[in-house]
Every structure is written in structure tokens, then in C-alpha cells.
Design an enzyme around this catalytic site. Structure first.
Site, PDB file in Angstrom:
ATOM      1  N   TYR A 118       2.009  13.208  -3.844  1.00 27.09           N
ATOM      2  CA  TYR A 118       0.714  13.304  -4.562  1.00 27.09           C
ATOM      3  C   TYR A 118       0.059  14.703  -4.037  1.00 27.09           C
ATOM      4  O   TYR A 118       0.572  15.375  -3.201  1.00 27.09           O
ATOM      5  CB  TYR A 118      -0.260  12.085  -4.265  1.00 27.09           C
ATOM      6  CG  TYR A 118       0.403  10.789  -4.788  1.00 27.09           C
ATOM      7  CD1 TYR A 118       0.894  10.693  -5.957  1.00 27.09           C
ATOM      8  CD2 TYR A 118       0.797   9.701  -4.007  1.00 27.09           C
ATOM      9  CE1 TYR A 118       1.401   9.593  -6.530  1.00 27.09           C
ATOM     10  CE2 TYR A 118       1.371   8.603  -4.383  1.00 27.09           C
ATOM     11  CZ  TYR A 118       1.854   8.438  -5.775  1.00 27.09           C
ATOM     12  OH  TYR A 118       2.079   7.314  -6.465  1.00 27.09           O
ATOM     13  N   GLN A 147      -8.235   4.020   1.010  1.00 26.56           N
ATOM     14  CA  GLN A 147      -7.306   4.861   0.666  1.00 26.56           C
ATOM     15  C   GLN A 147      -7.778   5.904  -0.499  1.00 26.56           C
ATOM     16  O   GLN A 147      -8.043   5.409  -1.667  1.00 26.56           O
ATOM     17  CB  GLN A 147      -5.969   4.633   0.446  1.00 26.56           C
ATOM     18  CG  GLN A 147      -5.059   5.727   0.575  1.00 26.56           C
ATOM     19  CD  GLN A 147      -3.650   5.158   0.188  1.00 26.56           C
ATOM     20  OE1 GLN A 147      -3.142   4.891  -0.743  1.00 26.56           O
ATOM     21  NE2 GLN A 147      -2.725   5.237   1.138  1.00 26.56           N
ATOM     22  N   GLY A 197       4.198  -3.482   3.488  1.00 31.84           N
ATOM     23  CA  GLY A 197       3.750  -3.360   2.044  1.00 31.84           C
ATOM     24  C   GLY A 197       4.087  -4.530   1.254  1.00 31.84           C
ATOM     25  O   GLY A 197       3.238  -5.532   0.972  1.00 31.84           O
ATOM     26  N   ARG A 198       5.373  -4.561   0.575  1.00 28.41           N
ATOM     27  CA  ARG A 198       5.566  -5.787  -0.334  1.00 28.41           C
ATOM     28  C   ARG A 198       5.592  -7.080   0.162  1.00 28.41           C
ATOM     29  O   ARG A 198       5.021  -8.338  -0.528  1.00 28.41           O
ATOM     30  CB  ARG A 198       6.811  -5.509  -1.105  1.00 28.41           C
ATOM     31  CG  ARG A 198       7.063  -4.645  -2.146  1.00 28.41           C
ATOM     32  CD  ARG A 198       8.258  -3.949  -2.967  1.00 28.41           C
ATOM     33  NE  ARG A 198       9.061  -3.721  -1.909  1.00 28.41           N
ATOM     34  CZ  ARG A 198      10.446  -3.259  -2.562  1.00 28.41           C
ATOM     35  NH1 ARG A 198      10.695  -3.352  -3.904  1.00 28.41           N
ATOM     36  NH2 ARG A 198      11.376  -2.592  -1.592  1.00 28.41           N
TER      37      ARG A 198
END
Length: 367
Positions: A174, A95, A317-318
Site C-alpha cells: 500500500y 488502522q 488474523g483469520r
């Protein structure tokens, strides 16, 4: 019927299942080392691993130990990670990450933060600074093509390291997302104003990194609902902008478009607009570009989305922090480990990083 176990053709790559490991900032090492080799290798059961956000230049950091891809030493470190993942029958994309105006104000080597416009994000809290120091006002980027070139060079280095492809982090407020959002981008040149102009930066990056890897080995992460890092347009502007962007990305036949659902926990300023991400399923129909759905999915939600054909794969994700064998657990319908410590998510050692057990290890009997 499509399930987690169903293989997925992603461009030239055949993914062994439809469980994707999300990019997870862990802030462990600027140069990937043995600990990162172990961490990613543990998770090679995923159909595809997306690395943690990886910085394209020494500046633009939010974390003191976030990895980069801007030095030869980092390329060599990542190559060891990639080689191990491949040796364990895994696939891995890097990424590409630049966080622009929301960078840590003390990690800029004396240089100012940058953004499309000199507009500070509201709020601001850094895990490595006490209190809420607030985001600083950035300097408007004079020539966005300079940053397009940085992304391309980072993709070239990722290819040197042997990655299967690259993922453009175009979400969470971002740098590329800052160009897209009309509250952070108020330029009057070709890089601002209309949806077409605000999406130009993203599409220029996609075009350049596609020259490196091929369009079918390039993916992108989007968060249309905004919220995080003071992102958020009106619902009308959000739909208009992302309708245009997604149509252009699909026309380029990139490997996948990863879209995150609205996540209230990540919207402390209440800036986001909860957009149904599946409104774009008819555009991202999976013929060439696959649809990856992300953000707070559990086994039940993911199973339902795949069964109904709303997405081609689910990004977790988590859950991938506490379940290194998450794909196998989901496929086998095994119980998931929810016993994780958020205090060990960022920074530190192997604790809370590589010491989580697999299902088999949890249930093994010592004789």
C-alpha cells in the site's frame, strides 16, 4: 514465563493479555453501524484490537464498502464502536490506510490512482471485477506532504472518535510501502533513491500522527518480505532499508512495530524475499517499543515465540474471524473453531461476521 495471559504495558496502556486482533478487511460498511459495534464488541477479550484498514480519504479504495475516517458521519459511527469496546474493558487502535497504485480502477471517482512513481504493479485481480483486469498505471505524486497531511487529519479524527491510538498500515504494497520499495519508487528527489529518502514518507507520517496521539500511542505494520501487491526488493536492499527504518522507528519510541512473516499464499508473482522477522528483535527489544509478530501464527507457534522472548505479543488474523473469544481460547488452551467459510470473509451481512459462537456457546448444553 511469558504467555498469552501475561499483561503487557504498551506505552500508557496496560493490555490485559498478549493476544492482538489483526486488522481484517471485512468490507461491510463505509460508515460503521450497529453491526460493526457488535462485531468489535464480541472481540474485546483481545489485549488490543486493531481495526480493519480505514481509508484516510474517499479515493484510494480497493473495496466498495471499506470504512473510512474522512467524514463526520464516519467519526460518529466509529465513536459508537469505540465506546462499546471501552465499556467492555477493551482497547482499540484505528488502522490508517491508503492503498495508492493498487486501488480498484472503478472506485476512483474518475481520478487517477496515485503512487510515488508512475509505475504500475504487475498482476492485479479485484474481487469485485470479473477476470484479471490488471492494475492501472498511477500518476506520480507531486507533493507527498499533501498525503502526510491527510494521514495527520485522519489521526485527528480518530482521536475525536476516542480511539486509544492509531496503527499506520505500512505493509502489503500500500501507499507508504510503495515509497519504501525501490521497485515502485524510482524518484530522484528527497523522497526516493537512498534508503533514507525512501523511508522519509513513512517517518514523516509517524512524526505527524505522533503529534496528535503521542508517540506511545502510535504503532506501525511492516511486511519486509514483500510479495503481496507486487512488492519485493533484493535481499540486500530489503535488509538495508528495513534496518534503517526500524532503527528510526525505535528511536521515536513508538508503541509497537508489527512485522509480518513471509506468506507464500500472498505472493502469486513470486516477488517476495523470505526474511526472518526476528532478526530485528535485538533492535525492538521491548524497552519502549514493543515487537508484535504477525502472519499465520497458531496457538503452538505463538506460545513458543512468547516463551522464547522473540516477540512481546502475537497478532492473529483469520483465527479471529471464526473465534470471537480467541484470546480466552488461547489462554485456556481450548479447542479453536476452524469451521469458517472464506466466501463470507468480504462483504455481506451478519453471516460469517457476527454469527460465530464462543467456546462456551459451542459447548453449552440445552436442557
Amino acid at each position: 514465563m511469558v504467555s498469552f495471559a501475561t499483561p503487557l504495558q504498551l506505552g500508557p496502556l496496560l493490555l490485559k493479555n498478549r493476544v492482538i486482533m489483526s486488522s481484517l478487511t471485512r468490507d461491510r460498511n463505509r460508515v460503521p453501524g450497529p453491526l460493526q459495534v457488535e462485531y468489535y464488541t464480541q472481540r474485546t477479550g483481545a489485549g488490543l484490537i486493531l481495526t480493519e484498514g480505514t481509508l484516510i480519504e474517499p479515493l484510494g479504495a480497493e473495496w466498495s464498502n471499506a470504512p473510512g475516517i474522512y467524514s463526520d458521519e464516519q467519526v460518529a459511527g466509529w465513536k459508537k464502536v469505540v465506546d462499546s469496546v471501552h465499556n467492555h474493558n477493551g482497547r482499540i487502535f484505528l488502522q490508517l490506510w491508503h492503498i495508492g497504485r493498487v486501488a480498484h480502477p472503478l472506485l476512483q471517482d474518475g481520478r487517477p490512482n496515485v503512487a510515488p512513481s508512475a509505475i504500475a504493479a504487475k498482476g492485479g485481480k479485484f474481487r469485485q471485477l470479473e477476470g484479471t483486469p490488471g492494475f492501472v498505471t498511477p500518476v506520480a505524486i507531486e507533493d507527498p506532504e499533501h498525503y502526510v497531511a491527510l494521514y495527520k487529519r485522519a489521526a485527528e479524527r480518530a482521536k475525536e472518535a476516542g480511539f486509544d491510538g492509531v496503527d499506520l498500515h505500512n505493509a502489503n504494497g500500500y501507499l507508504p510501502h510503495q515509497f519504501i520499495d525501490n521497485t515502485s519508487n524510482q524518484r530522484t528527489d528527497q523522497w526516493g533513491g537512498s534508503a533514507e529518502n525512501r523511508c522519509r514518507f513513512t517517518l514523516r507520517i509517524i512524526d505527524e500522527i505522533s503529534k496528535v496521539f503521542g508517540n506511545d500511542r502510535v504503532g506501525i505494520k511492516l511486511s519486509p518480505s514483500g510479495g503481496y501487491n507486487d512488492m519485493g526488493m533484493t535481499e540486500k536492499d530489503t535488509i538495508e532499508t528495513f534496518d534503517y527504518l526500524i532503527k528510526e522507528l525505535v528511536a521515536r519510541r513508538i508503541a509497537y512495530i508489527q512485522i509480518t512473516r513471509y506468506w507464500p499464499e500472498r505472493d502469486p508473482m513470486k516477488r517476495g524475499t523470505a526474511v526472518d522477522i526476528f532478526r530485528w528483535r535485538n533492535v525492538i527489544n521491548g524497552e519502549h517499543t514493543k515487537f508484535f509478530a504477525n502472519a499465520e501464527f497458531n496457538a503452538e507457534d505463538g506460545t513458543k515465540v512468547l516463551k522464547e522472548g522473540l516477540a512481546d505479543a502475537i497478532v492473529f488474523g483469520r483465527l479471529y474471524i471464526a473465534n470471537p473469544d480467541l484470546a480466552q481460547r488461547l489462554i485456556n488452551k481450548d479447542e479453536l473453531n476452524s469451521n469458517f467459510n472464506p466466501k463470507t470473509f468480504y462483504g455481506g451481512s451478519a453471516v460469517g461476521y457476527t454469527d460465530y459462537p464462543t467456546y462456551e456457546q459451542q459447548h453449552s448444553t440445552i436442557i
